[in-house]
Design a protein around this motif. Structure first.
Motif, PDB file in Angstrom:
ATOM      1  N   VAL A   1       0.857  -1.182   0.000  1.00  0.00           N
ATOM      2  CA  VAL A   1       0.000   0.000   0.000  1.00  0.00           C
ATOM      3  C   VAL A   1       0.893   1.232   0.000  1.00  0.00           C
ATOM      4  CG1 VAL A   1      -1.784   1.305   1.210  1.00  0.00           C
ATOM      5  CG2 VAL A   1      -1.849  -1.198   1.219  1.00  0.00           C
ATOM      6  N   LEU A   2       0.623   2.153  -0.914  1.00  0.00           N
ATOM      7  CA  LEU A   2       1.431   3.362  -1.072  1.00  0.00           C
ATOM      8  C   LEU A   2       0.542   4.590  -0.882  1.00  0.00           C
ATOM      9  CD1 LEU A   2       2.573   1.594  -4.129  1.00  0.00           C
ATOM     10  CD2 LEU A   2       4.412   2.579  -2.798  1.00  0.00           C
ATOM     11  N   HIS A   3       0.852   5.383   0.143  1.00  0.00           N
ATOM     12  CA  HIS A   3       0.085   6.581   0.464  1.00  0.00           C
ATOM     13  C   HIS A   3       0.808   7.798  -0.108  1.00  0.00           C
ATOM     14  CE1 HIS A   3      -2.474   4.597   3.613  1.00  0.00           C
ATOM     15  NE2 HIS A   3      -1.444   3.763   3.603  1.00  0.00           N
ATOM     16  N   VAL A   4       0.093   8.620  -0.853  1.00  0.00           N
ATOM     17  CA  VAL A   4       0.652   9.826  -1.456  1.00  0.00           C
ATOM     18  C   VAL A   4       0.107  11.045  -0.722  1.00  0.00           C
ATOM     19  CG1 VAL A   4       0.936  11.169  -3.576  1.00  0.00           C
ATOM     20  CG2 VAL A   4       0.709   8.669  -3.698  1.00  0.00           C
ATOM     21  N   GLY A   5       1.029  11.866  -0.184  1.00  0.00           N
ATOM     22  CA  GLY A   5       0.603  13.081   0.484  1.00  0.00           C
ATOM     23  C   GLY A   5       0.164  14.148  -0.503  1.00  0.00           C
ATOM     24  N   SER A   6      -0.441  15.190   0.021  1.00  0.00           N
ATOM     25  CA  SER A   6      -0.915  16.278  -0.843  1.00  0.00           C
ATOM     26  C   SER A   6       0.229  17.002  -1.533  1.00  0.00           C
ATOM     27  CB  SER A   6      -1.740  17.274  -0.023  1.00  0.00           C
ATOM     28  OG  SER A   6      -0.948  17.812   1.049  1.00  0.00           O
ATOM     29  N   ASP A   7       1.459  16.831  -1.019  1.00  0.00           N
ATOM     30  CA  ASP A   7       2.636  17.439  -1.641  1.00  0.00           C
ATOM     31  C   ASP A   7       3.239  16.576  -2.746  1.00  0.00           C
ATOM     32  OD1 ASP A   7       3.635  15.385  -0.094  1.00  0.00           O
ATOM     33  OD2 ASP A   7       5.174  16.600   0.904  1.00  0.00           O
TER      34      ASP A   7
END
Length: 470
Positions: A28-34
């Motif tokens: 699972v790969l979480h991408v931040g708003s940046d």
């Protein structure tokens, strides 16, 4: 631009946990708003309900650490020999034809097509070694950075990350105080290079950063290189690149002028550090490699261009054995995919040594040639682009490649051999999707702006190479 994808799930992903990369399942790969990775979780067998499920194994994108974008317009046009001999220097004279005529609009169109090709070839960041500065007659543009902005606009249009490297270029050779007439578009000073770097960095465009470069020892004096180094003393967020020891003639000329070989002289005269990136470094002695290793500087090898130009073979085993950070570049862009660069990096050594799997190091826990080269290029590329982190790790930019397990080169292979086949089973067109900063810019092997970029490139090429000029 395509929308940000905040949550992704991959059936397999290549993650480096400090001892080299390896495949992990259910990631699972979480991408931040940046647009950076905020969390990475392997071992999650069932995709979260709100995650985009990626349709194949995932690799980090690589940095293309050496590019001359305008030379993409010349690829395929120097493969004939009309005289008794042909080498780097005769190729360079012909290459200047496009350097002397390309306009900012044409450069933007050529670079945009190139950058879309690099994305499809598995690169998500490119370091642009930019020495084409002025109008065709050698006078400055109203905006001295017109050609730099053309490249930045091309990168922004395609969604690739761009490290701009304005280049110090002042003379035609060690024994020549000025440039040749056909080099008139290249002229710069240390102050101009530093100003360009600052302007590019301070623009704060998304996915754009900047360092500096010296074209070569033959193209800049010791005094000028020292002045540029002085100006950049506070630059802790950008690299410093230099062509060096690419050609045996350059080595001979440097010895005649300075009493030392190029890398030997550079290491003696300047304090190198991790910002320095030595491009090509094809003709290096063991003592020079040891000096570079002590300094912390990196090396950028461009196998397809070095092969195309007849440069020679880099001493890959010694560079790897000394622990020198190594990245790859496509330079003149006769090849625009990193698997082919890594393949020919190894094949060159096999031909030279008449051995197989030269880059593998089983004693050190690296029996797989492809993974050792990929991991080296992954880590070395971060330094070459001026990044503290890169790849599938928290804090790095959220870039990735999705491979197609149904591609004929990968079909039916054990999952742990995917990277081996990607590099060494050719032809291979397995990069199916590409994400940059959490946004999908390539889908089903096509760039999201393919038609517009293709049309613009075709128009620019038609104008540059009318039948009488081809």
């Amino acid at each position: 631009m395509p929308p940000l994808q905040p949550l992704l799930w991959a059936p397999q992903a290549w993650i480096d946990q400090g001892h080299g990369g390896q495949w992990h399942t259910g990631v699972v790969l979480h991408v931040g708003s940046d647009g950076h990775w905020s969390a990475i979780q392997p071992g999650v067998a069932v995709p979260p309900a709100d995650a985009r499920v990626l349709a194949g194994p995932v690799l980090p994108g690589l940095v293309n650490a050496h590019s001359h974008a305008f030379q993409r317009a010349f690829a395929g046009l120097a493969e004939r020999r009309e005289g008794e001999a042909d080498d780097f220097w005769s190729w360079r004279d012909r290459m200047y034809r496009v350097a002397l005529r390309i306009s900012p609009a044409q450069l933007q169109a050529v670079a945009a097509e190139l950058y879309s090709e690099l994305l499809r070839g598995g690169y998500t960041q490119v370091c642009e070694f930019h020495y084409l500065q002025h109008q065709p007659d050698g006078s400055p543009y109203a905006d001295p950075l017109a050609l730099s902005w053309a490249l930045a606009d091309a990168a922004q249009a395609t969604g690739i990350g761009l490290t701009m490297l304005p280049v110090l270029y002042q003379r035609a050779g060690f024994a020549q105080a000025t440039l040749r007439e056909d080099q008139r578009r290249f002229a710069t000073t240390p102050a101009a290079v530093w100003h360009a770097r600052q302007a590019l960095q301070q623009a704060r465009r998304p996915l754009l950063n900047a360092g500096i470069a010296v074209h070569s020892l033959r193209a800049a004096s010791r005094k000028s290189i020292a002045e540029l180094q002085r100006l950049s003393e506070g630059m802790d967020d950008g690299p410093l690149h230099i062509h060096i020891a690419e050609q045996t003639q350059e080595v001979d000329d440097c010895r005649a002028a300075n009493g030392a070989r190029p890398i030997e002289w550079l290491c003696r005269e300047f304090t190198l550090d991790a910002r320095w990136q030595l491009v090509h470094a094809t003709h290096a002695l063991p003592s020079e490699i040891e000096a570079v290793a002590r300094s912390g500087a990196g090396v950028v090898i461009c196998p397809s261009t070095e092969g195309n130009l007849g440069d020679g073979f880099a001493d890959l085993p010694s560079w790897l054995g000394a622990g020198v950070p190594m990245s790859i570049g496509s330079d003149s862009h006769v090849t625009r995919a990193w698997p082919e660069e890594l393949r020919w990096l190894e094949y060159g050594q096999r031909l030279l040594k008449r051995q197989r799997n030269v880059a593998a190091a089983p004693v050190e826990g690296h029996p797989a040639t492809a993974s050792r080269l990929f991991d080296a290029a992954l880590a070395g590329g971060a330094a070459a682009a001026g990044f503290a982190s890169w790849g599938l790790e928290v804090g790095a930019r959220a870039d990735l490649l999705v491979l197609d397990p149904q591609d004929s080169a990968l079909l039916g292979l054990p999952p742990e051999r995917t990277l081996d086949a990607l590099v060494f089973s050719s032809p291979c067109d397995a990069v199916r999707e590409v994400y940059v900063a959490g946004r999908r810019v390539v889908h089903e092997r096509r760039h999201w702006q393919h038609e517009a970029l293709h049309t613009g490139f075709d128009s620019a090429m038609q104008a540059l190479w009318a039948p009488a000029d081809a």
